[in-house]
Write an enzyme that holds these catalytic residues in place. Structure first.
Site, mmCIF file in Angstrom:
data_model
loop_
_atom_site.group_PDB
_atom_site.id
_atom_site.type_symbol
_atom_site.label_atom_id
_atom_site.label_comp_id
_atom_site.label_asym_id
_atom_site.label_seq_id
_atom_site.Cartn_x
_atom_site.Cartn_y
_atom_site.Cartn_z
ATOM 1 N N GLU A 631 7.166 23.111 -9.728
ATOM 2 C CA GLU A 631 6.988 23.226 -8.281
ATOM 3 C C GLU A 631 6.160 22.081 -7.703
ATOM 4 O O GLU A 631 5.741 22.124 -6.560
ATOM 5 C CB GLU A 631 6.405 24.594 -7.900
ATOM 6 C CG GLU A 631 5.241 25.070 -8.729
ATOM 7 C CD GLU A 631 4.812 26.502 -8.378
ATOM 8 O OE1 GLU A 631 5.230 27.039 -7.347
ATOM 9 O OE2 GLU A 631 4.019 27.068 -9.152
ATOM 10 N N CYS A 702 13.575 30.087 -8.214
ATOM 11 C CA CYS A 702 13.006 31.299 -7.607
ATOM 12 C C CYS A 702 12.417 31.028 -6.223
ATOM 13 O O CYS A 702 11.846 31.918 -5.608
ATOM 14 C CB CYS A 702 11.964 31.915 -8.530
ATOM 15 S SG CYS A 702 10.594 30.814 -8.877
HETATM 16 C C1 PEP Z 1 7.511 28.587 -5.174
HETATM 17 O O1 PEP Z 1 6.560 27.833 -4.960
HETATM 18 O O2 PEP Z 1 8.693 28.284 -4.928
HETATM 19 C C2 PEP Z 1 7.302 29.923 -5.717
HETATM 20 C C3 PEP Z 1 8.304 30.701 -6.034
HETATM 21 O O3 PEP Z 1 6.026 30.334 -5.820
HETATM 22 P P1 PEP Z 1 5.160 30.907 -4.592
HETATM 23 O O4 PEP Z 1 6.063 31.039 -3.397
HETATM 24 O O5 PEP Z 1 4.616 32.202 -5.028
HETATM 25 O O6 PEP Z 1 4.135 29.846 -4.418
HETATM 26 MG MG MG Z 2 4.652 28.281 -5.806
#
Ligand code: PEP
Ligand code: MG
Length: 771
Positions: A631, A702
């Site tokens: 990420e 995700c």
């Molecule tokens: C993301 O960063 O895409 C992720 C799924 O994590 P979060 O939204 O919880 O930071």
């Molecule tokens: Mg994230």
């Protein structure tokens, strides 16, 4: 009934933790008991179980005697009959010295006295602890064992903690008794009820869609600036309705008291938190409850009855000679405020909606969402327009229609006003006229029909028109997500955000609590995999009880895996809880925001330590694949190296986009820079797909963009086959996929990565697949 937990079984036997769990247990006992006698009886049982002793007894000071009030181990009919002089026997000795008396072979102690009525056997150890409330002796608690036993300092300190808490319980019960006598006369005040019927002015507020859908319902305002003074007393409705509201408010006030108790215990210590035992006893007190009921039966609204009875108690306290009792007026006021707030739903500690409603707020923090009762939320109307923040993500996963950027919503919408939220047209209708209402009812019927049609996809596989299969798992965070994900036919969980249960609490959950929560999620998906991500706090996800530094750039700062690696004990505890949950299903373990190899090595070391610890404790653990989130742009460049150490990857595009395009996901001023279809983002994803394929590692996505049917089409074309999405989007994604061949989607993706702007990409998609 509180389950007995022998002392030697407690995971973390350090005294502080033991004290904390005992504090909670005593609260539970108060709530499970009718009156002081039953509470005392339950407490002696709890102590005997915890301390593994044959006898535990409580003697209270009454008329210059120590009277046996509860026992386990001595003859039950001796309760109330054994009356010792204030310095008689070892109990009297404990009272006289007002200190802990720890004796082995008590029979040989000069102060020992045999009490015939007790059926007392020969005990070989005795530990007496004085009970006192603000320096006044109020009784003695004692434990005895048949086997010779040395009570160690931890046990003595634990028992002292219990004794301290017990003292507040006894003192409160006595105070309530006194109060019942002092305020025995019927209440007869005239109260003026304020008319709080909602404003019915018609208006339309504008905003942007956070999550699609239409919602109807009364407004429920969460405004931190509202105080108790703003709470109206309300007109009484029907008698039964008011009585129900009253009962409900008392129950909610108890829950809130428990939360406050935990929060104070973890911030200040259990001594400070013990005051809440007294609050619980007051909220449980029959006399108080009868008075409140009488107020309602005499024709008052529930809030008017609360205000009246509490002010009656407060003035009784204030008029007392005893300075200690005078001080309790403040506690009574506090309880009154909590009761009124619970009645009107105006509490920030636990947000309980009193009815199904559209929540109107300036902004919603992820912790707010974690605390809200989702079953009653019909929609959200928010003043902020942070569409990529976690609160909106959670709202989406729960399928709650959400409007953002509705300027002035909290000041222009009255509590209880009728609202229609239409996120598609970006409008919130306040007190709409009949025609508008009818039109929306029609629209809602249409959209329900459309949803019903999409239902056909529930048990269908996610396949392209020419048969390429993809897997659609769910992103979950709260336990309520589990049933929603199942209802939409999710094939397991691709991202379980464990920080959400942490946010819904007032202190760090211990290993056992975490294990039970994770286990429920894992068991919700039998035969399917659940990817559990370790704590990802920081950025916009703060824990109220965890001190994090104030930072200029929190998203570039101390967040996620960096925090976990700095708090190794906490981290290891979480990993242990996840591994324990893995014995109940198919669990994968995932670490967020990894940027370099050292982090991966450290994470794996923690996993090894956690495994070793659990194995030593007798656990047989299954193989648990380990993965990392990709990420951060740097992680894409490093992914080939990471692949040597991990079993799978998960693309977190929510963060990836903000880091690639330097557009804070939580800052509405730069929202238009935050663009999922930016060619640079698509190229980075394409690169990651290639690395994963080359290294033979599974790659799931995700981030929220995967829940958008247009982006989803491109992502399939880019080669992704594993998706973790917000559950309510699953039918629409399957529908999208079923309409196109893989060839079409590949062609789209190939063209998209060569385009120069997202506008051109959208245009191209619209020409090709008509979305
Ligand atoms: C993301 O960063 O895409 C992720 C799924 O994590 P979060 O939204 O919880 O930071
Ligand atoms: Mg994230």
């Amino acid at each position: 009934m509180v389950q007995p937990r022998p002392f030697h079984d407690i995971d973390d036997s350090n005294n502080e933790r033991m004290g904390l769990s005992t504090l909670e247990d005593i609260s539970t006992l108060i709530l499970q008991s009718q009156g002081l006698d039953e509470t005392l009886k339950n407490i002696v049982r709890l102590v005997a179980d915890r301390m593994q002793t044959e006898v535990c007894s409580i003697y209270l000071c009454e008329n210059d005697h120590l009277v046996l009030r509860a026992t386990i181990g001595l003859a039950p009919d001796s309760v109330g009959r054994i009356k010792l002089g204030m310095n008689e026997g070892l109990i009297g000795y404990t009272a006289e010295t007002n200190s802990v008396v720890n004796v082995d072979e008590p029979q040989s102690h000069p102060r020992f006295r045999y009490v015939a009525e007790s059926n007392e056997e020969i005990y070989h150890s005795f530990l007496g602890i004085p009970l006192s409330d603000r320096q006044r002796l109020i009784g003695v608690m004692a434990i005895q064992t048949i086997e010779p036993r040395q009570f160690n300092s931890i046990e003595i300190s634990t028992l002292s903690t219990i004794a301290f808490q017990l003292s507040t319980v006894v003192a409160s019960a006595r105070m309530l008794d006194l109060l019942a006598r002092e305020t025995a006369s019927p209440i007869d005040h005239n109260v003026t009820l304020t008319d709080t019927s909602p404003d019915t002015t018609v208006s339309i507020l504008k905003g942007e869609s956070g999550f699609g859908g239409v919602a109807f319902g009364p407004a429920y305002l969460i405004d931190e600036h509202l105080g108790v003074a703003d709470i109206g007393e309300g007109e009484p409705t029907d008698l039964l309705g008011e009585l129900d509201r009253l009962t409900d408010a008392i129950e909610k006030a108890k829950i809130e008291t428990l939360c406050l108790e935990q929060r104070v215990a973890s911030r200040l210590g259990e001594k400070d938190a013990a005051i809440f035992h007294s609050h619980l006893m007051i909220l449980q007190d029959r006399v108080l409850i009868d008075k409140l009921h009488a107020g309602v039966k005499n024709g008052r609204s529930a809030s008017a009855a609360i205000k009246q009875v509490i002010s009656d108690y407060v003035s009784t306290f204030r008029s007392m000679d005893d300075p200690y009792l005078r001080e309790r007026a403040a506690d009574m006021e506090d309880i009154g405020r909590r009761l009124s707030a619970s009645l009107c739903g105006l509490t920030r500690d636990v947000i309980q909606l009193p009815y199904a409603a559209i929540v109107v707020a300036k902004e919603l923090l992820p912790s707010d969402i974690a605390l809200l009762d989702h079953a009653l939320i019909l929609g959200f109307v928010l003043e902020t327009s942070d569409s990529n923040g976690h609160a909106v993500i959670v709202a989406k996963s729960l399928g709650i229609p959400t409007m953002l950027g509705v300027a002035g919503a909290t000041s222009s919408v009255a509590a209880g006003a009728t609202l229609i939220l239409d996120s598609a047209s970006g409008a919130v209708h306040v007190n709409p006229q009949n025609q508008v209402r009818k039109e929306y009812e029609r629209l809602k019927r249409d959209s329900d029909r459309q949803q019903a049609q999409l239902q056909q996809f529930k048990n269908r596989e996610a396949v392209t028109a020419d048969g390429t299969r993809v897997s659609l798992r769910a992103n979950v965070g709260l336990l309520s997500d589990v049933s929603i994900a199942r209802a939409y036919g999710a094939e397991g969980v691709g991202l379980y955000r464990t920080e959400l249960p942490y946010m819904a609490r007032s202190s760090f959950p211990d290993r056992q609590t975490q294990y039970q929560i994770y286990r429920r999620v894992v068991e919700g998906f039998p035969g399917q995999s659940v990817t559990v991500r370790t704590l990802d706090i920081g950025g916009d996800k703060m824990l109220p009880y965890f001190d994090t530094p104030k930072e200029l750039n929190p998203f570039l700062g101390y967040r996620s895996i960096r925090v976990s690696l700095d708090h190794r004990d906490m981290f290891r505890t979480q990993v242990e809880a996840i591994l324990m949950a893995a014995t109940h299903g198919n669990v994968k373990l995932m670490f967020p925001m990894v940027t370099n190899m050292d982090e991966i090595y450290s994470c794996k070391q923690i996993v090894d330590e956690a495994r070793a610890n659990l194995t030593a404790q007798g656990w047989t653990l299954p193989h648990v694949p380990i993965g990392v989130m990709i990420e951060v742009p740097g992680a894409i460049a490093m992914a080939a190296h990471f692949a040597k150490e991990v079993d799978f990857f998960s693309l977190g595009t929510n963060d990836l986009i903000q880091y690639m395009l330097a557009a804070d996901r939580g800052n509405s001023a730069v929202n238009h820079y935050y663009d999922s279809l930016h060619p640079a983002v698509l190229s980075a994803i394409a690169q990651m797909v290639e690395t994963a394929n080359r290294s033979g590692k599974e790659l799931c996505i995700c981030g929220e963009m995967a829940s958008d049917p247009i982006c989803f089409a491109i992502l399939v074309g880019l080669g992704l086959r594993e998706f973790s999405v917000s559950s309510p989007s699953i039918f629409a994604l399957k529908s999208q996929l079923s309409q196109h061949s893989l060839e079409t989607l590949k062609r789209l993706a190939e063209r998209a990565v060569t385009e120069s702007s997202s506008a051109r990409i959208r245009e191209m998609i619209s020409d090709e697949i008509g979305n």
